[in-house]
Design an enzyme around this catalytic site. Sequence first.
Site, PDB file in Angstrom:
ATOM      1  N   ASN A 176      -7.828   5.216   1.914  1.00  0.00           N
ATOM      2  CA  ASN A 176      -8.577   5.820   3.024  1.00  0.00           C
ATOM      3  C   ASN A 176      -9.755   6.646   2.520  1.00  0.00           C
ATOM      4  OD1 ASN A 176      -7.218   5.196   5.724  1.00  0.00           O
ATOM      5  ND2 ASN A 176      -5.507   5.613   4.334  1.00  0.00           N
ATOM      6  N   MET A 233       0.592  14.305   1.109  1.00  0.00           N
ATOM      7  CA  MET A 233       2.033  14.375   1.357  1.00  0.00           C
ATOM      8  C   MET A 233       2.556  15.793   1.105  1.00  0.00           C
ATOM      9  SD  MET A 233       2.252  11.328   2.293  1.00  0.00           S
ATOM     10  CE  MET A 233       3.933  10.790   2.410  1.00  0.00           C
ATOM     11  N   HIS A 244      -2.362   9.496  10.612  1.00  0.00           N
ATOM     12  CA  HIS A 244      -0.929   9.186  10.580  1.00  0.00           C
ATOM     13  C   HIS A 244      -0.698   7.738  11.020  1.00  0.00           C
ATOM     14  CE1 HIS A 244       3.300   9.798  10.527  1.00  0.00           C
ATOM     15  NE2 HIS A 244       3.422   9.503  11.805  1.00  0.00           N
ATOM     16  N   GLU A 272      -6.174   1.738   9.765  1.00  0.00           N
ATOM     17  CA  GLU A 272      -6.393   3.157   9.442  1.00  0.00           C
ATOM     18  C   GLU A 272      -7.787   3.384   8.867  1.00  0.00           C
ATOM     19  OE1 GLU A 272      -2.542   5.578   8.212  1.00  0.00           O
ATOM     20  OE2 GLU A 272      -2.956   3.967   6.814  1.00  0.00           O
TER      21      GLU A 272
HETATM   22  C1  GRF Z   1      -1.692   6.200   4.888  1.00  0.00           C
HETATM   23  O1  GRF Z   1      -0.868   5.250   5.517  1.00  0.00           O
HETATM   24  C2  GRF Z   1      -1.677   7.486   5.643  1.00  0.00           C
HETATM   25  O2  GRF Z   1      -1.675   7.352   7.018  1.00  0.00           O
HETATM   26  C3  GRF Z   1      -0.354   8.049   5.172  1.00  0.00           C
HETATM   27  O3  GRF Z   1      -0.348   7.789   3.796  1.00  0.00           O
HETATM   28  C4  GRF Z   1      -1.090   6.592   3.550  1.00  0.00           C
HETATM   29  C5  GRF Z   1      -2.121   6.899   2.523  1.00  0.00           C
HETATM   30  O4  GRF Z   1      -2.749   5.757   2.020  1.00  0.00           O
HETATM   31  N1  GRF Z   1      -0.198   9.413   5.558  1.00  0.00           N
HETATM   32  P1  GRF Z   1      -3.962   5.880   0.981  1.00  0.00           P
HETATM   33  O5  GRF Z   1      -3.534   6.853  -0.114  1.00  0.00           O
HETATM   34  O6  GRF Z   1      -5.156   6.386   1.736  1.00  0.00           O
HETATM   35  O7  GRF Z   1      -4.161   4.497   0.454  1.00  0.00           O
END
Ligand code: GRF
Length: 218
Positions: free
Chosen positions: A15, A95, A114, A184
């Site tokens: 992301n 996290m 999320h 996402e």
């Molecule tokens: C995503 O699915 C986000 O929504 C969740 O953790 C994941 C993170 O993915 N909270 P990345 O590290 O951005 O690839």
Amino acid sequence: MTARLVVLISGNGSNLQALIDAIRMKVLDAEIVLVVSNRKDAFGLVRAEKAGIPTHYMPLKPYTAAGRTRADYDADLAQIVGEAAPDWVVLAGWMHILSSAFLDRFPYRVVNLHPALPGKFPGAHAIEEAFAAFQHGEIKQTGCMVHLVPDEAVDAGPVIGVAEVPIYRTDTLETLANRMHQAEHKLLVQSLQRLIVGDEEVSDDDYMDEDDDEEAFA
Ligand code: GRF
């Protein structure tokens, strides 16, 4: 005005990469001024460094080992993030549940992504839980959301954007997770751009109001 973003990550950072790419393609009017990770081996740190973005690694362990609290950690984190003077703090796969020691420093300026629809499957296993619920015939689809984080409620707060993600009978957890991540990436960019533009509109309106007042007194 180009918005200043601080992005908090814990893992892969796909992301974060979506944000970096959107900024490069000029579809997101922002600049990432700092990336913070609470995990040393987060691949997102490599992505940030490749893009020339300053990074900071901030583990919780030294705090707990020294008998210090999560609030102590959150207050120090807020200090580091605050020094980067962000317009928005983006939790992109971060996290760690933030306490008010952090959130109160950035009221209504913390944005979380999320992988579930509003009110569904809060916590770290949203995709797995949605997949299981589908297998049990409890849901037909899932989705993802971007929301503000005004307080300590987990994966809840004023919703900025939602995208529905279908689940197919032929899905494995992996194919569903891939589809979720694609959704996402798009949603995070769109939602942030909406927030950034909205911010500008608010300041324009304020300016207009001042003009109106001047006219009223003229
Ligand atoms: C995503 O699915 C986000 O929504 C969740 O953790 C994941 C993170 O993915 N909270 P990345 O590290 O951005 O690839």
